[in-house]
Design an enzyme around this catalytic site. Structure first.
Site, mmCIF file in Angstrom:
data_model
loop_
_atom_site.group_PDB
_atom_site.id
_atom_site.type_symbol
_atom_site.label_atom_id
_atom_site.label_comp_id
_atom_site.label_asym_id
_atom_site.label_seq_id
_atom_site.Cartn_x
_atom_site.Cartn_y
_atom_site.Cartn_z
ATOM 1 N N CYS A 116 2.731 36.363 -8.497
ATOM 2 C CA CYS A 116 1.448 36.418 -7.706
ATOM 3 C C CYS A 116 1.364 35.571 -6.405
ATOM 4 C CB CYS A 116 0.414 37.051 -8.980
ATOM 5 S SG CYS A 116 -0.083 36.044 -10.542
ATOM 6 N N SER A 117 0.057 34.809 -6.874
ATOM 7 C CA SER A 117 0.168 33.668 -5.820
ATOM 8 C C SER A 117 -0.380 32.397 -6.619
ATOM 9 C CB SER A 117 -1.772 34.094 -5.650
ATOM 10 O OG SER A 117 -2.431 33.692 -6.313
#
Length: 231
Positions: A116-117
């Protein structure tokens, strides 16, 4: 720069980490080939992807699966304790079983990089269920989740720099490490695991109901051949 918070799971069948910070096309190829990655599973929203896109070289044998999950479509609820963070994770698996299954399906067919981030929350939930589904001791799941803590100072510094360029009006406290949402406390994953067991029973059954086949579930627990394993 690099992919941060990086570690292999399931014998290299699944590699988890952050988004690609500052990788150009050449370093992207080096990263993916170095880990034997066949599929990149990107869990970020469109806005996140636009900020730091993958620079994949066409025809290099790596597929990109964009499988976004908005962790708070109506806005994030107050998260001030580890238990509230774990409850947020439970809300995600309640509402997104098909998303979880789609995130893990590529790992059943060869080395997959899931991110994800920060590689902390969405990635952490998906990774936890992958480990549980193959019979991993829950204490190992806890250790994998909390391993992110050591990476957070660098992650948050790089994230703050990245977002401040894209969104100059972003307040300085947006990436304050004191925020519970930006931590990976043991209490959060323990709350999640206990709640998941009460509500869903076992992870393999949850993933089967979510759409993974018996063959795919078996593959997740099968070590890769040495030539296919992430290095």
């Amino acid at each position: 720069m690099a992919v941060l918070n990086l570690r292999p799971l399931l014998g290299g069948r699944l590699v988890r980490g952050s988004q690609p910070f500052g990788l150009d096309a050449t370093t992207t190829v080096e990263f993916l080939s170095g880990h034997g990655i066949r599929t990149v599973v990107d869990l970020r929203s469109g806005r996140e992807r636009d900020l730091l896109p993958w620079l994949l070289v066409p025809g290099n044998g790596v597929d990109l699966l964009e499988n976004p999950f908005d962790p708070a479509p109506q806005g994030l609820p107050p998260v001030g304790t580890a238990e509230e963070l774990g409850e947020l994770y439970l809300d995600w698996v309640r509402t997104g079983p098909a998303w979880v299954a789609a995130s893990l399906r590529p790992a059943a067919h060869g080395p997959a990089f899931v991110h994800c981030s920060l590689g902390k929350d969405r990635t952490g939930v998906v990774s936890a269920l992958a480990l549980l589904a193959v019979g991993t001791d829950p204490e190992v799941v806890v250790a994998d989740y909390t391993a992110t803590t050591a990476a957070l100072p660098e992650l948050l510094a790089v994230m703050a720099q990245t977002w401040s360029v894209a969104v100059p009006a972003l307040p300085p406290q947006a990436f304050n490490p004191a925020l519970m949402l930006l931590q990976s406390p043991e209490g959060a994953i323990r709350h999640f695991l206990a709640g998941f067991a009460r509500e869903f029973g076992d992870a393999a059954g949850y993933l089967r109901d979510a759409g993974l086949s018996a063959a795919e579930l078996d593959a997740l627990g099968t070590p890769l051949a040495r030539s296919d394993a992430a290095q």
